[in-house]
Design a protein around this motif. Structure first.
Motif, PDB file in Angstrom:
ATOM      1  N   VAL A  19      52.497  44.751  43.996  1.00 34.19           N
ATOM      2  CA  VAL A  19      51.286  43.957  44.198  1.00 34.19           C
ATOM      3  C   VAL A  19      51.578  42.508  43.858  1.00 34.19           C
ATOM      4  O   VAL A  19      52.004  42.200  42.746  1.00 34.19           O
ATOM      5  CB  VAL A  19      50.125  44.459  43.310  1.00 34.19           C
ATOM      6  N   GLN A  20      51.351  41.610  44.811  1.00 33.73           N
ATOM      7  CA  GLN A  20      51.611  40.199  44.577  1.00 33.73           C
ATOM      8  C   GLN A  20      50.310  39.484  44.250  1.00 33.73           C
ATOM      9  O   GLN A  20      49.450  39.304  45.102  1.00 33.73           O
ATOM     10  CB  GLN A  20      52.267  39.555  45.808  1.00 33.73           C
ATOM     11  N   LEU A  21      50.158  39.090  42.996  1.00 32.46           N
ATOM     12  CA  LEU A  21      48.976  38.341  42.576  1.00 32.46           C
ATOM     13  C   LEU A  21      49.213  36.845  42.719  1.00 32.46           C
ATOM     14  O   LEU A  21      50.358  36.386  42.667  1.00 32.46           O
ATOM     15  CB  LEU A  21      48.649  38.642  41.109  1.00 32.46           C
ATOM     16  N   PRO A  22      48.136  36.064  42.873  1.00 33.16           N
ATOM     17  CA  PRO A  22      48.288  34.604  42.837  1.00 33.16           C
ATOM     18  C   PRO A  22      48.815  34.155  41.480  1.00 33.16           C
ATOM     19  O   PRO A  22      48.829  34.925  40.514  1.00 33.16           O
ATOM     20  CB  PRO A  22      46.858  34.096  43.071  1.00 33.16           C
ATOM     21  N   LYS A  79      37.428  42.609  36.981  1.00 28.25           N
ATOM     22  CA  LYS A  79      37.697  42.658  38.425  1.00 28.25           C
ATOM     23  C   LYS A  79      38.816  43.657  38.705  1.00 28.25           C
ATOM     24  O   LYS A  79      39.635  43.958  37.826  1.00 28.25           O
ATOM     25  CB  LYS A  79      38.039  41.281  38.951  1.00 28.25           C
ATOM     26  N   ARG A  80      38.824  44.146  39.903  1.00 27.06           N
ATOM     27  CA  ARG A  80      39.759  45.200  40.286  1.00 27.06           C
ATOM     28  C   ARG A  80      40.890  44.647  41.142  1.00 27.06           C
ATOM     29  O   ARG A  80      40.662  43.904  42.084  1.00 27.06           O
ATOM     30  CB  ARG A  80      38.999  46.289  41.032  1.00 27.06           C
ATOM     31  N   VAL A  81      42.115  45.035  40.797  1.00 26.93           N
ATOM     32  CA  VAL A  81      43.290  44.576  41.537  1.00 26.93           C
ATOM     33  C   VAL A  81      43.682  45.630  42.548  1.00 26.93           C
ATOM     34  O   VAL A  81      43.961  46.764  42.196  1.00 26.93           O
ATOM     35  CB  VAL A  81      44.490  44.347  40.592  1.00 26.93           C
ATOM     36  N   SER A  82      43.694  45.252  43.793  1.00 29.74           N
ATOM     37  CA  SER A  82      44.280  46.044  44.865  1.00 29.74           C
ATOM     38  C   SER A  82      44.514  45.068  45.989  1.00 29.74           C
ATOM     39  O   SER A  82      43.923  44.005  46.030  1.00 29.74           O
ATOM     40  CB  SER A  82      43.382  47.177  45.333  1.00 29.74           C
ATOM     41  N   GLN A  83      45.362  45.473  46.868  1.00 28.93           N
ATOM     42  CA  GLN A  83      45.730  44.494  47.909  1.00 28.93           C
ATOM     43  C   GLN A  83      46.042  45.222  49.197  1.00 28.93           C
ATOM     44  O   GLN A  83      46.512  46.344  49.164  1.00 28.93           O
ATOM     45  CB  GLN A  83      46.936  43.713  47.376  1.00 28.93           C
TER      46      GLN A  83
END
Length: 332
Positions: A256-259, A328-332
């Motif tokens: 998962v690539q986050l900002p 907040k939820r992380v998914s991409q």
């Protein structure tokens, strides 16, 4: 790090006698070697003596829980009292004088004191991220024998894990750890409603596509494996993290690539009313709006790169509670 593969010769015949009597050989931390040398080369320490050797004597007695006074280098009534207690306990001549026999026995007993938790490693089950007094004892022992130079904080983080592994390899002692599949299996067996494995989607920036990603035990396991890593402004690697650099690094390990900034992560994730394990929790700290974030672990705690490095904090603490913005939820 000393002790990983080669073991320098310890001082004098005292070390030789230890090697004969003990099944494991070690290199002591440099400071410990110096202390032992100061003490073993001193003349008999008696009431009224005031020097560095007395300070070492007091320190070593305290290390094995046999001295409750101040380490002031003064051989007074209290020091004499505890020397006598030590001599009585180990069937020495009880005269209150720290002669060679007493000094050698003290060094031996201190060594055995620190060796004990390391011998028991094969019987322990240690989780990365675990905090306990037992871990403190392990860290102190690894430090004593020259394997660990970090803080004695009771957290089984990357530095402690590396030191324990080096000790294992040198002395062929296995350490059981609940990692990889074992961690996930345990999570599945003991999960509560907010610990379910999460599969969610969220639309990121316009130039990225939406895919599904599982956010659960893997992320938590990876996040905890960097406990104790130092804080560094702008840092994004285990040699030093800032809060968003840490999040970006951890999630990149599961694809998962986050900002890169907290505010951009806030804008790229999906709001939830109540955080579940693996969700992000956001805070307003040094400037208006989201400026700090961490990963929710459940039970009101979260892991993040704070001023003291990667650590676990309680959301109900006064500092964090009044600065909480939401989850907040992380998914991409």
């Amino acid at each position: 790090m000393p002790g990983m593969s080669q073991h320098p010769v310890l001082f004098g015949t005292l070390a030789t006698s230890f090697a004969i009597s003990q099944p494991l050989s070690f290199v002591l931390d440099v400071n410990i070697q110096e202390q032992n040398k100061v003490l073993s080369e001193s003349k008999t320490l008696t009431y009224g003596t005031h020097n560095e050797a007395v300070s070492v004597l007091q320190k070593k007695l305290k290390n094995i829980n046999m001295f409750k006074g101040e380490e002031d280098g003064k051989f007074g009534v209290m020091t004499e009292h505890y020397v006598k207690k030590f001599q009585a306990k180990y069937q020495l001549n009880v005269n209150g004088r720290a002669n060679k026999e007493t000094i050698y026995k003290l060094i031996q007993k201190e060594r055995e004191h620190y060796l004990e938790p390391l011998k028991n490693l094969e019987e322990e089950t240690i989780d990365v991220g675990m905090y306990s007094e037992d871990v403190k004892k392990i860290q102190s022992a690894l430090h004593y024998f020259g394997y660990y130079q970090g803080k004695i904080d009771g957290i089984y983080g990357p530095l402690t894990k590396e030191a324990a592994k080096a000790f294992q390899e040198d002395h062929k002692i296995p350490v059981k750890t609940k990692l990889d599949k074992q961690f996930v299996q345990q999570l599945e067996q003991t999960k509560t409603p907010d610990q379910d494995a999460i599969v969610h989607t969220v639309q990121k920036t316009p130039d990225t596509k939406t895919v599904k990603v599982s956010v659960s035990g893997d992320v938590i396991q990876i996040a905890k494996s960097y406990l104790g890593a130092p804080y560094r402004w702008g840092g994004e690697s285990p040699s030093g993290f800032d809060c968003s650099g840490y999040l970006q690094f951890v999630f990149s390990q599961v694809g998962v690539q986050l900002p890169r900034t907290v505010s951009d992560i806030w804008n790229a994730t999906t709001p939830v009313q109540k955080p579940s394990v693996g969700d992000l929790v956001f805070y307003e700290t040094y400037k208006p709006g989201p400026s700090h974030a961490g990963i929710y672990l459940g039970n009101g705690s979260f892991i993040h790169a704070g001023n003291n490095g990667v650590e676990i904090s309680n959301m109900s603490g006064s500092y964090w509670q009044q600065r909480y913005l939401g989850a907040k939820r992380v998914s991409q």
